[in-house]
Write a protein that holds these residues in place. Structure first.
Motif, PDB file in Angstrom:
ATOM      1  N   HIS A   1      -5.715 -11.491  18.309  1.00 45.61           N
ATOM      2  CA  HIS A   1      -4.655 -12.306  18.903  1.00 45.61           C
ATOM      3  C   HIS A   1      -3.462 -11.418  19.252  1.00 45.61           C
ATOM      4  N   ARG A   2      -2.731 -11.832  20.255  1.00 47.74           N
ATOM      5  CA  ARG A   2      -1.447 -11.199  20.536  1.00 47.74           C
ATOM      6  C   ARG A   2      -0.387 -11.857  19.665  1.00 47.74           C
ATOM      7  N   CYS A   3       0.698 -11.136  19.414  1.00 44.60           N
ATOM      8  CA  CYS A   3       1.784 -11.711  18.631  1.00 44.60           C
ATOM      9  C   CYS A   3       3.122 -11.246  19.203  1.00 44.60           C
ATOM     10  N   ARG A   4       4.197 -11.803  18.705  1.00 44.88           N
ATOM     11  CA  ARG A   4       5.526 -11.447  19.203  1.00 44.88           C
ATOM     12  C   ARG A   4       5.866  -9.990  18.914  1.00 44.88           C
ATOM     13  N   VAL A   5       5.387  -9.489  17.818  1.00 46.08           N
ATOM     14  CA  VAL A   5       5.682  -8.102  17.446  1.00 46.08           C
ATOM     15  C   VAL A   5       4.897  -7.133  18.318  1.00 46.08           C
ATOM     16  N   HIS A   6       3.645  -7.518  18.636  1.00 46.88           N
ATOM     17  CA  HIS A   6       2.789  -6.656  19.467  1.00 46.88           C
ATOM     18  C   HIS A   6       2.249  -7.479  20.637  1.00 46.88           C
TER      19      HIS A   6
ATOM     20  N   ILE B   1       0.825  -1.209   0.000  1.00 47.38           N
ATOM     21  CA  ILE B   1       0.000   0.000   0.000  1.00 47.38           C
ATOM     22  C   ILE B   1       0.860   1.261   0.000  1.00 47.38           C
ATOM     23  N   CYS B   2       0.234   2.381  -0.375  1.00 41.38           N
ATOM     24  CA  CYS B   2       0.817   3.701  -0.137  1.00 41.38           C
ATOM     25  C   CYS B   2       0.032   4.269   1.043  1.00 41.38           C
ATOM     26  N   LYS B   3       0.576   4.120   2.223  1.00 48.87           N
ATOM     27  CA  LYS B   3      -0.164   4.431   3.451  1.00 48.87           C
ATOM     28  C   LYS B   3      -0.688   5.867   3.511  1.00 48.87           C
ATOM     29  N   PRO B   4       0.093   6.894   3.128  1.00 44.61           N
ATOM     30  CA  PRO B   4      -0.409   8.267   3.249  1.00 44.61           C
ATOM     31  C   PRO B   4      -1.676   8.543   2.439  1.00 44.61           C
ATOM     32  N   GLU B   5      -1.902   7.738   1.393  1.00 47.45           N
ATOM     33  CA  GLU B   5      -3.053   7.969   0.521  1.00 47.45           C
ATOM     34  C   GLU B   5      -4.266   7.128   0.896  1.00 47.45           C
ATOM     35  N   LEU B   6      -4.148   6.322   1.948  1.00 45.95           N
ATOM     36  CA  LEU B   6      -5.261   5.473   2.387  1.00 45.95           C
ATOM     37  C   LEU B   6      -6.030   6.116   3.537  1.00 45.95           C
ATOM     38  N   LYS B   7      -7.334   5.937   3.532  1.00 47.38           N
ATOM     39  CA  LYS B   7      -8.128   6.346   4.690  1.00 47.38           C
ATOM     40  C   LYS B   7      -7.751   5.460   5.875  1.00 47.38           C
ATOM     41  N   ILE B   8      -7.892   5.987   7.067  1.00 49.76           N
ATOM     42  CA  ILE B   8      -7.511   5.232   8.270  1.00 49.76           C
ATOM     43  C   ILE B   8      -8.260   3.910   8.353  1.00 49.76           C
ATOM     44  N   LYS B   9      -9.559   3.926   8.060  1.00 48.57           N
ATOM     45  CA  LYS B   9     -10.359   2.691   8.145  1.00 48.57           C
ATOM     46  C   LYS B   9      -9.861   1.652   7.138  1.00 48.57           C
ATOM     47  N   ASP B  10      -9.432   2.107   5.973  1.00 42.90           N
ATOM     48  CA  ASP B  10      -8.924   1.174   4.968  1.00 42.90           C
ATOM     49  C   ASP B  10      -7.556   0.630   5.359  1.00 42.90           C
ATOM     50  N   PHE B  11      -6.736   1.490   5.955  1.00 33.55           N
ATOM     51  CA  PHE B  11      -5.428   1.011   6.417  1.00 33.55           C
ATOM     52  C   PHE B  11      -5.600  -0.032   7.515  1.00 33.55           C
ATOM     53  N   GLU B  12      -6.511   0.223   8.437  1.00 30.34           N
ATOM     54  CA  GLU B  12      -6.747  -0.722   9.529  1.00 30.34           C
ATOM     55  C   GLU B  12      -7.269  -2.051   8.988  1.00 30.34           C
ATOM     56  N   ARG B  13      -8.084  -1.998   7.976  1.00 30.62           N
ATOM     57  CA  ARG B  13      -8.618  -3.231   7.381  1.00 30.62           C
ATOM     58  C   ARG B  13      -7.506  -3.992   6.644  1.00 30.62           C
ATOM     59  N   TYR B  14      -6.682  -3.270   5.895  1.00 33.20           N
ATOM     60  CA  TYR B  14      -5.562  -3.903   5.204  1.00 33.20           C
ATOM     61  C   TYR B  14      -4.623  -4.562   6.218  1.00 33.20           C
ATOM     62  N   LYS B  15      -4.321  -3.853   7.280  1.00 32.53           N
ATOM     63  CA  LYS B  15      -3.455  -4.381   8.325  1.00 32.53           C
ATOM     64  C   LYS B  15      -4.060  -5.637   8.947  1.00 32.53           C
ATOM     65  N   ALA B  16      -5.380  -5.661   9.096  1.00 28.67           N
ATOM     66  CA  ALA B  16      -6.051  -6.831   9.667  1.00 28.67           C
ATOM     67  C   ALA B  16      -5.926  -8.041   8.743  1.00 28.67           C
ATOM     68  N   PHE B  17      -5.976  -7.816   7.438  1.00 27.02           N
ATOM     69  CA  PHE B  17      -5.766  -8.913   6.480  1.00 27.02           C
ATOM     70  C   PHE B  17      -4.317  -9.411   6.566  1.00 27.02           C
ATOM     71  N   TYR B  18      -3.394  -8.469   6.679  1.00 27.10           N
ATOM     72  CA  TYR B  18      -1.965  -8.817   6.786  1.00 27.10           C
ATOM     73  C   TYR B  18      -1.711  -9.631   8.050  1.00 27.10           C
ATOM     74  N   CYS B  19      -2.243  -9.166   9.168  1.00 31.90           N
ATOM     75  CA  CYS B  19      -2.071  -9.879  10.441  1.00 31.90           C
ATOM     76  C   CYS B  19      -2.782 -11.230  10.418  1.00 31.90           C
ATOM     77  N   GLY B  20      -3.902 -11.287   9.715  1.00 30.02           N
ATOM     78  CA  GLY B  20      -4.615 -12.548   9.586  1.00 30.02           C
ATOM     79  C   GLY B  20      -3.798 -13.578   8.823  1.00 30.02           C
TER      80      GLY B  20
END
Length: 280
Positions: free
Chosen positions: A67-72, A7-26
């Motif tokens: 879930h918790r993870c080693r990174v967070h 992604i290009c994070k600065p151009e994403l809405k916060i809700k979309d970034f959070e959703r993308y991050k959730a897919f990545y973490c999933g």
């Protein structure tokens, strides 16, 4: 060779970034549960794009977890998972294994041999499950290895090998969307291969390693040519994407295809400009 499709994070809405991050973490959690920490180490942004694309196209039922993870470790992370997550995790690990095997065969990297042994049995099970994909992966990488050993300068041919690998990976199922998904994967695969060669060129030349761009680099308009080729690849890829009836997460997908894929290219250009100024 992965990590360019993000992604290009600065151009994403916060809700979309959070959703993308959730897919990545999933996807990370899926790799952990299926293949342990070794599987997590193979995680790539490129496969996250595949998860979001297939989830949008096929409208899979997506489960939300925390879930918790080693990174967070202090705070539970939001995670989104579905059938595409499971598929992407399998493809992620299989490609990582092929990459490690190739590194050992070509460069005799002991670290790659050791890591490859840890993944071999798991990769073997995936090959049995996904015989169509694994046959194409092996054939495409075998052809690419042959061309690299011959020191081929035909960038279209070498990049095409990786394109064929990616087009097979993008075909989740044989249906009406297969031709379009194949073309998206093919052109994205060529883009990834060429970007990787472009980024690594100076280091490869310095260390005497193969790079398909070494002859093109001698041309006065080298930078323009590479930029044009990359634009052509992503132009074809994006045109095919727009044929799909994707509605969910469309802003995330377009952010990646029209902007995020150029993150690394912009960084390379910035570095070159800084080096040029430093030498003046």
């Amino acid at each position: 060779m992965f990590g360019y499709i993000t992604i290009c994070k600065p151009e994403l809405k916060i809700k979309d970034f959070e959703r993308y991050k959730a897919f990545y973490c999933g996807l990370c959690q899926e790799l952990k549960e299926k293949y342990g920490m070794g599987g997590q180490m193979t995680l790539t942004y490129d496969m996250t794009f595949l998860v979001v694309l297939l989830s949008s196209l096929y409208e899979f039922q997506t489960e939300e977890e925390s879930h918790r993870c080693r990174v967070h470790p202090a705070k539970k992370q939001r995670m989104l998972r579905n059938s595409a997550t499971s598929y992407a995790a399998d493809m992620n690990l299989l490609l990582a294994w092929y990459h490690l095997k190739d590194d050992w065969e070509d460069e005799k990297k002991v670290s790659s041999l050791a890591a490859g042994k840890l993944l071999k049995r798991k990769a073997g099970r995936i090959e049995e499950t996904y015989r169509r994909q694994s046959r194409v992966f092996e054939a495409a990488l075998g052809e690419l290895s042959r061309l690299e050993k011959e020191k081929s300068t035909d960038i279209d041919q070498t990049a095409g090998c990786f394109g064929r690998l990616m087009e097979e990976l993008f075909v989740y199922r044989k249906d009406m969307w297969e031709p379009t998904l194949r073309r998206i994967g093919f052109f994205m695969g060529k883009f990834i291969y060429i970007m990787d060669a472009y980024e690594d060129l100076e280091e490869d030349l310095e260390k005497g390693r193969y790079n398909p761009l070494r002859e093109l680099r001698k041309k006065e308009d080298y930078e323009q040519r590479v930029g044009d080729i990359l634009c052509m690849m992503m132009g074809e890829c994006s045109a095919e994407f727009e044929k799909l009836p994707c509605l969910t997460d469309i802003d995330i997908l377009r952010n990646i295809l029209y902007d995020g894929v150029w993150n690394r290219y912009r960084l390379i250009q910035k570095k070159k400009q800084e080096e040029k100024k430093g030498n003046e």
